[in-house]
Design an enzyme around this catalytic site. Structure first.
Site, PDB file in Angstrom:
ATOM      1  N   ILE A 154       0.986   2.805  -8.373  1.00  0.00           N
ATOM      2  CA  ILE A 154       0.580   1.403  -8.519  1.00  0.00           C
ATOM      3  C   ILE A 154      -0.760   1.150  -7.825  1.00  0.00           C
ATOM      4  CG2 ILE A 154       1.219  -0.999  -8.023  1.00  0.00           C
ATOM      5  CD1 ILE A 154       4.200  -0.004  -8.222  1.00  0.00           C
ATOM      6  N   ARG A 174      -1.524   9.262   2.442  1.00  0.00           N
ATOM      7  CA  ARG A 174      -1.309  10.451   3.290  1.00  0.00           C
ATOM      8  C   ARG A 174      -2.145  11.624   2.782  1.00  0.00           C
ATOM      9  NH1 ARG A 174       5.075   9.974   2.860  1.00  0.00           N
ATOM     10  NH2 ARG A 174       4.367   9.952   0.712  1.00  0.00           N
ATOM     11  N   THR A 232       2.340  -6.611  -3.059  1.00  0.00           N
ATOM     12  CA  THR A 232       3.347  -6.476  -4.121  1.00  0.00           C
ATOM     13  C   THR A 232       4.207  -5.244  -3.851  1.00  0.00           C
ATOM     14  OG1 THR A 232       1.838  -5.198  -5.520  1.00  0.00           O
ATOM     15  CG2 THR A 232       1.914  -7.586  -5.904  1.00  0.00           C
ATOM     16  N   ARG A 234       6.504  -4.016  -0.461  1.00  0.00           N
ATOM     17  CA  ARG A 234       7.764  -4.475   0.119  1.00  0.00           C
ATOM     18  C   ARG A 234       7.442  -5.443   1.248  1.00  0.00           C
ATOM     19  NH1 ARG A 234       9.976  -3.376  -3.795  1.00  0.00           N
ATOM     20  NH2 ARG A 234      11.676  -1.903  -4.192  1.00  0.00           N
ATOM     21  N   GLU A 263      14.428 -11.212   1.563  1.00  0.00           N
ATOM     22  CA  GLU A 263      14.576 -11.940   0.297  1.00  0.00           C
ATOM     23  C   GLU A 263      16.023 -12.361   0.042  1.00  0.00           C
ATOM     24  OE1 GLU A 263      12.830  -9.550  -2.799  1.00  0.00           O
ATOM     25  OE2 GLU A 263      10.957  -9.388  -1.703  1.00  0.00           O
ATOM     26  N   HIS A 281       9.143 -12.251  -6.295  1.00  0.00           N
ATOM     27  CA  HIS A 281       9.383 -10.818  -6.592  1.00  0.00           C
ATOM     28  C   HIS A 281       9.461 -10.559  -8.101  1.00  0.00           C
ATOM     29  CE1 HIS A 281      11.110  -6.899  -4.726  1.00  0.00           C
ATOM     30  NE2 HIS A 281      10.392  -6.653  -5.818  1.00  0.00           N
TER      31      HIS A 281
HETATM   32  P1  NAP Z   1       4.075   5.878  -5.019  1.00  0.00           P
HETATM   33  O1  NAP Z   1       3.468   6.409  -6.265  1.00  0.00           O
HETATM   34  O2  NAP Z   1       5.084   6.707  -4.290  1.00  0.00           O
HETATM   35  O3  NAP Z   1       2.869   5.477  -4.021  1.00  0.00           O
HETATM   36  C1  NAP Z   1       3.071   5.182  -2.687  1.00  0.00           C
HETATM   37  C2  NAP Z   1       1.766   5.389  -1.943  1.00  0.00           C
HETATM   38  O4  NAP Z   1       1.974   5.029  -0.568  1.00  0.00           O
HETATM   39  C3  NAP Z   1       1.272   6.832  -1.948  1.00  0.00           C
HETATM   40  O5  NAP Z   1      -0.117   6.852  -2.135  1.00  0.00           O
HETATM   41  C4  NAP Z   1       1.609   7.319  -0.537  1.00  0.00           C
HETATM   42  O6  NAP Z   1       0.726   8.307  -0.046  1.00  0.00           O
HETATM   43  C5  NAP Z   1       1.404   6.047   0.247  1.00  0.00           C
HETATM   44  N1  NAP Z   1       2.041   6.090   1.549  1.00  0.00           N
HETATM   45  C6  NAP Z   1       3.326   6.394   1.853  1.00  0.00           C
HETATM   46  N2  NAP Z   1       3.515   6.352   3.183  1.00  0.00           N
HETATM   47  C7  NAP Z   1       2.321   6.004   3.727  1.00  0.00           C
HETATM   48  C8  NAP Z   1       1.870   5.818   5.051  1.00  0.00           C
HETATM   49  N3  NAP Z   1       2.700   5.959   6.095  1.00  0.00           N
HETATM   50  N4  NAP Z   1       0.570   5.477   5.234  1.00  0.00           N
HETATM   51  C9  NAP Z   1      -0.264   5.316   4.174  1.00  0.00           C
HETATM   52  N5  NAP Z   1       0.107   5.496   2.898  1.00  0.00           N
HETATM   53  C10 NAP Z   1       1.388   5.834   2.671  1.00  0.00           C
HETATM   54  O7  NAP Z   1       4.809   4.494  -5.285  1.00  0.00           O
HETATM   55  P2  NAP Z   1       4.442   3.387  -6.386  1.00  0.00           P
HETATM   56  O8  NAP Z   1       5.150   3.690  -7.660  1.00  0.00           O
HETATM   57  O9  NAP Z   1       2.962   3.215  -6.411  1.00  0.00           O
HETATM   58  O10 NAP Z   1       5.148   2.112  -5.728  1.00  0.00           O
HETATM   59  C11 NAP Z   1       4.725   1.638  -4.466  1.00  0.00           C
HETATM   60  C12 NAP Z   1       5.690   0.615  -3.919  1.00  0.00           C
HETATM   61  O11 NAP Z   1       5.565  -0.601  -4.645  1.00  0.00           O
HETATM   62  C13 NAP Z   1       7.175   0.989  -4.102  1.00  0.00           C
HETATM   63  O12 NAP Z   1       7.639   1.779  -3.029  1.00  0.00           O
HETATM   64  C14 NAP Z   1       7.878  -0.342  -4.164  1.00  0.00           C
HETATM   65  O13 NAP Z   1       8.370  -0.653  -2.882  1.00  0.00           O
HETATM   66  C15 NAP Z   1       6.774  -1.328  -4.536  1.00  0.00           C
HETATM   67  N6  NAP Z   1       7.010  -1.991  -5.848  1.00  0.00           N
HETATM   68  C16 NAP Z   1       7.162  -3.341  -5.891  1.00  0.00           C
HETATM   69  C17 NAP Z   1       7.321  -3.989  -7.103  1.00  0.00           C
HETATM   70  C18 NAP Z   1       7.461  -5.474  -7.206  1.00  0.00           C
HETATM   71  O14 NAP Z   1       8.237  -5.949  -8.018  1.00  0.00           O
HETATM   72  N7  NAP Z   1       6.719  -6.236  -6.438  1.00  0.00           N
HETATM   73  C19 NAP Z   1       7.365  -3.239  -8.285  1.00  0.00           C
HETATM   74  C20 NAP Z   1       7.222  -1.870  -8.213  1.00  0.00           C
HETATM   75  C21 NAP Z   1       7.036  -1.245  -6.982  1.00  0.00           C
HETATM   76  P3  NAP Z   1       0.670   9.787  -0.706  1.00  0.00           P
HETATM   77  O15 NAP Z   1       0.265   9.574  -2.128  1.00  0.00           O
HETATM   78  O16 NAP Z   1      -0.358  10.487   0.045  1.00  0.00           O
HETATM   79  O17 NAP Z   1       2.054  10.330  -0.588  1.00  0.00           O
END
Ligand code: NAP
Length: 316
Positions: A154, A174, A232, A234, A263, A281
């Protein structure tokens, strides 16, 4: 030859309208409303919403469970360690919600930068007296810096959209993202650099022990005066009272939020704070996306119950 026995599964009742009968073939479904506690019994799969905690106690009361197919990409509502100890597979719904959530992030960025809530309120109130050269002036985006905390699916999708708006992109993750950097000109930065340089700071990391509360009174103080904060990801990434105080004090330009720490409760001070765009949300809330999320969760259940590998396990 008689048909194999139906497999008992628990599915969030709220998903019923998003599923087709053929997706449920071979399953004996107990529809579980979100306001009902997780029951005790011999169900072999559960598809929970992100509002249902599935931890050690729930796993103990579901001794036959083989898979938790979370209907979300985030899985902070599941105790993955407890699941692994019991050899229960955990899956999520990545990719299918990336575009919808990135689009909604942009809706928040634009709403904050161009003061849409104040503008809509002005028109609705009947107090609008006509065009004025200094009315509701907002932030010009071209040439500003967008900081992405988290640049996975995202975060990168939000960054790719930013190119069209003429923003400079920096990100914290990371691991480096060479393809993303090549395509968008983004550069990787430490968290402290992201805070100091971002005109818009957008959060896209999961909720983990390392990320909870990363936006707090100390880090808010280190953001650029007048910066826009968007979340957007958590809710618990942000300390809500500290954010409310920063908004009240005029330290931040605006905050656009889709998610909250507790929430559906929102810290009353944050709900009352100025210059906010607060959404309920709805990051992934499009017809197509929600159907695909439900279908992905079901496909994971069907695969595992047929002895095949899950399609989208949270750990490979
Ligand atoms: P993703 O592809 O797993 O991306 C997560 C990113 O966060 C990765 O770049 C990861 O780094 C980074 N990260 C993890 N731990 C970190 C830390 N300690 N410091 C800095 N960066 C860190 O997940 P996604 O599909 O993009 O989704 C992201 C989040 O959006 C989900 O976990 C969910 O909670 C939220 N979400 C919310 C909605 C909503 O309805 N609002 C909808 C969908 C998702 P690396 O790439 O280096 O591992």
């Amino acid at each position: 030859m008689s048909a194999p026995p139906l497999q008992p599964v628990l599915i969030a009742a709220e998903l019923r309208g998003l599923l087709e009968p053929d997706q449920l073939q071979g399953l004996e479904v107990t529809w579980l409303p979100s306001d009902t506690a997780t029951p005790t019994g011999d169900w072999v799969a559960i598809i929970p919403l992100l509002s249902r905690w599935v931890g050690g106690t729930q796993l103990k009361s579901l001794p036959a469970l083989r898979i938790i197919a979370n209907c979300a990409v985030g899985y902070d509502n599941v105790d993955v360690v407890a699941a692994e100890m019991r050899k229960v597979i955990v899956t999520n719904t990545p990719d299918v919600l990336t575009d919808a959530t990135a689009d909604l992030t942009w809706a928040l960025i634009l709403a904050c930068a161009r003061r849409l809530v104040e503008a809509i309120d002005l028109v609705r109130s009947g107090r609008w007296t006509g065009w004025h050269p200094e009315q509701l002036l907002g932030v010009h985006l071209r040439g500003r810096t967008l900081g992405l905390f988290g640049a996975g699916r995202i975060g990168q999708a939000v960054g790719r959209r930013a190119v069209a708006f003429g923003l400079r992109i920096i990100y914290t993750a990371r691991a480096p993202k060479p393809d993303f950097e090549r395509d968008t000109g983004a550069t990787r930065a430490e968290w402290t650099g992201l805070l100091a340089e971002s005109d818009i700071l957008s959060l896209h990391a999961p909720s983990t022990p390392e990320t909870k509360g990363v936006v707090n009174s100390d880090t808010l103080d280190r953001m650029k005066p007048g910066a826009i904060l968007v979340n957007t990801a958590r809710g618990d990434l942000i300390r809500e009272e500290a954010l409310a105080i920063a908004l009240e004090a005029g330290r931040l330009g605006a905050a656009g939020l889709d998610v909250y720490a507790d929430e559906p409760a929102i810290h009353p001070r944050l709900r009352a704070a100025p210059r906010t765009v607060l959404l309920p949300h709805i990051g992934s809330a499009t017809h197509d996306t929600r159907r695909k999320m439900a279908a992905t969760a079901l496909a994971n259940v069907q695969a595992v119950l047929q002895g095949k590998p899950p399609l989208t396990p949270v750990f490979r």
